[in-house]
Design a protein around this motif. Structure first.
Motif, PDB file in Angstrom:
ATOM      1  N   GLU A   1     -11.910  19.497  73.553  1.00 54.38           N
ATOM      2  CA  GLU A   1     -10.830  20.174  73.639  1.00 54.38           C
ATOM      3  C   GLU A   1      -9.854  19.850  74.966  1.00 54.38           C
ATOM      4  O   GLU A   1      -8.969  19.569  74.634  1.00 54.38           O
ATOM      5  CB  GLU A   1     -11.240  21.588  74.045  1.00 54.38           C
ATOM      6  CG  GLU A   1      -9.862  22.367  74.244  1.00 54.38           C
ATOM      7  CD  GLU A   1     -10.183  23.899  74.576  1.00 54.38           C
ATOM      8  OE1 GLU A   1      -9.840  24.648  75.428  1.00 54.38           O
ATOM      9  OE2 GLU A   1     -11.169  24.541  73.955  1.00 54.38           O
ATOM     10  N   ALA A   2     -10.639  19.123  75.795  1.00 53.85           N
ATOM     11  CA  ALA A   2      -9.964  18.447  77.029  1.00 53.85           C
ATOM     12  C   ALA A   2      -8.996  17.382  76.526  1.00 53.85           C
ATOM     13  O   ALA A   2      -7.875  16.947  76.791  1.00 53.85           O
ATOM     14  CB  ALA A   2     -10.389  18.261  78.137  1.00 53.85           C
TER      15      ALA A   2
ATOM     16  N   GLU B   1      -4.797  16.762  76.294  1.00 52.27           N
ATOM     17  CA  GLU B   1      -4.146  15.359  76.681  1.00 52.27           C
ATOM     18  C   GLU B   1      -3.277  14.815  75.929  1.00 52.27           C
ATOM     19  O   GLU B   1      -2.358  14.432  76.148  1.00 52.27           O
ATOM     20  CB  GLU B   1      -5.291  14.531  77.589  1.00 52.27           C
ATOM     21  CG  GLU B   1      -5.718  15.260  78.824  1.00 52.27           C
ATOM     22  CD  GLU B   1      -4.765  15.591  79.890  1.00 52.27           C
ATOM     23  OE1 GLU B   1      -3.926  14.749  80.044  1.00 52.27           O
ATOM     24  OE2 GLU B   1      -4.845  16.536  80.412  1.00 52.27           O
ATOM     25  N   GLN B   2      -3.990  14.492  74.526  1.00 50.01           N
ATOM     26  CA  GLN B   2      -2.930  13.655  73.687  1.00 50.01           C
ATOM     27  C   GLN B   2      -1.747  14.610  73.148  1.00 50.01           C
ATOM     28  O   GLN B   2      -0.841  14.156  73.087  1.00 50.01           O
ATOM     29  CB  GLN B   2      -4.017  13.710  72.356  1.00 50.01           C
ATOM     30  CG  GLN B   2      -5.034  12.636  72.558  1.00 50.01           C
ATOM     31  CD  GLN B   2      -6.053  12.444  71.415  1.00 50.01           C
ATOM     32  OE1 GLN B   2      -5.330  12.618  70.359  1.00 50.01           O
ATOM     33  NE2 GLN B   2      -7.109  11.617  71.492  1.00 50.01           N
ATOM     34  N   LEU B   3      -1.991  15.799  72.965  1.00 48.17           N
ATOM     35  CA  LEU B   3      -0.884  16.597  72.794  1.00 48.17           C
ATOM     36  C   LEU B   3       0.198  16.512  74.002  1.00 48.17           C
ATOM     37  O   LEU B   3       1.395  16.752  73.610  1.00 48.17           O
ATOM     38  CB  LEU B   3      -1.248  18.351  72.567  1.00 48.17           C
ATOM     39  CG  LEU B   3      -2.112  18.405  71.204  1.00 48.17           C
ATOM     40  CD1 LEU B   3      -2.576  19.828  71.047  1.00 48.17           C
ATOM     41  CD2 LEU B   3      -1.085  18.018  70.215  1.00 48.17           C
ATOM     42  N   LEU B   4      -0.136  16.877  75.295  1.00 50.84           N
ATOM     43  CA  LEU B   4       0.579  16.644  76.372  1.00 50.84           C
ATOM     44  C   LEU B   4       1.331  15.612  76.408  1.00 50.84           C
ATOM     45  O   LEU B   4       2.482  15.404  76.789  1.00 50.84           O
ATOM     46  CB  LEU B   4      -0.101  16.866  77.644  1.00 50.84           C
ATOM     47  CG  LEU B   4       0.912  17.183  78.852  1.00 50.84           C
ATOM     48  CD1 LEU B   4       1.575  18.272  78.749  1.00 50.84           C
ATOM     49  CD2 LEU B   4      -0.228  17.310  79.939  1.00 50.84           C
TER      50      LEU B   4
END
Length: 224
Positions: free
Chosen positions: A177-178, A182-185
Motif C-alpha cells: 500500500e505504501a 508513493e507511485q500515485l503521489l
C-alpha cells in the motif's frame, strides 16, 4: 428521552429507535425549520461530506471519532428515509430501508443462510446473484459517474477483468500500500508540474477504456 448508549441492559438497536424518534420530532410541526425544509437533493452534499469524514476517522481518527462520524452518516440515512416517508409518491420509510437490506444480505449469502458451509467461488456466486437482482445490458451499467475518478477507475477495471474484457495486472511481490501510494503521489506531482488535472485525466482514460471494452465485446458477439 434517555441518552443513547447509557443503558447497558437495553437491547441492541434501541439507540436506532431513539434516532428515528428524534428525526420525527425535528421534521414534525414545531420542530426544526431547517430540518423540515430539507429534501433528498439538498441533503446530498452532507451525505458525501459525512462519508468522507468516516473515511478520515478510519484512517486517522480515534475510536470515539469514528463512532461520532458513523453516527453522522447514519443520521443521513434516517433523514432520507424520513423525507421519503412523508412523500406518498415514494412510499417507503426507515423500516422498509432496513427490511430491503436485510433481504438482500440473506439473498446474497446463501452459503451462510442456506446452511452451506463453503462456496467454491464466492465472487462468481455473488455476481450471479446480483445479476438476477439487477439485470444489466452491459457489464459496466450501474457504476455511478459521480464516483471520484480513482474509485471509479478501480470499479471499472474490476468489472471488466471479471468479465474477461481487460487483462489482469500482475503486481510485483514487494508492492504494498505504501509503495502504491508513493507511485500515485508521484503521478499527481508530475501532472501538477505539467499543468494537467489528474482527476480529469483519469476520468478521460477510464472512459476511453470503457469504449474500447465495449467495442471489443461487440466484435466478439453474444458469447462474450
Amino acid at each position: 428521552m434517555s441518552t443513547p448508549g447509557t443503558d447497558p441492559a437495553a437491547p441492541t438497536g434501541t439507540g436506532l429507535l431513539e434516532l428515528v424518534a428524534v428525526m420525527d420530532r425535528l421534521r414534525s410541526p414545531g420542530g426544526c425549520p431547517w430540518d423540515a425544509r430539507q429534501t433528498h437533493a439538498s441533503l446530498l452534499r452532507h451525505l458525501v461530506e459525512e462519508s468522507y469524514e468516516v473515511v478520515d476517522a478510519v484512517e486517522n481518527g480515534t475510536p470515539e471519532e469514528l463512532r461520532d462520524e458513523l453516527g453522522d452518516l447514519l443520521l443521513q440515512v434516517v433523514f432520507h428515509a424520513r423525507v421519503a416517508a412523508e412523500d406518498p409518491a415514494e412510499g417507503f420509510d426507515v423500516d422498509d430501508v432496513a427490511a430491503a437490506i436485510v433481504a438482500k444480505l440473506v439473498r446474497r449469502h446463501p452459503h451462510v443462510f442456506d446452511g452451506e458451509a463453503t462456496a467454491e467461488d464466492l465472487q462468481a456466486r455473488w455476481d450471479a446473484i446480483k445479476a438476477t437482482e439487477k439485470p444489466r445490458a452491459w457489464v459496466l451499467d450501474g457504476i455511478p459517474l459521480q464516483l471520484p475518478a480513482l474509485a471509479r477507475a478501480d470499479k471499472v477495471l474490476g468489472r471488466l477483468q471479471r468479465a474477461g474484457l481487460a487483462e489482469e495486472a500482475v503486481a510485483p511481490q514487494d508492492l504494498d500500500e505504501a509503495a502504491v501510494g508513493e507511485q500515485l503521489l508521484d503521478l499527481v506531482r508530475t501532472a501538477h508540474a505539467a499543468g494537467v488535472d489528474p482527476e480529469a485525466a483519469l476520468r478521460t482514460a477510464t472512459r476511453r477504456l470503457e469504449r474500447t471494452a465495449r467495442e471489443r465485446s461487440e466484435r466478439a458477439g453474444p458469447e462474450q
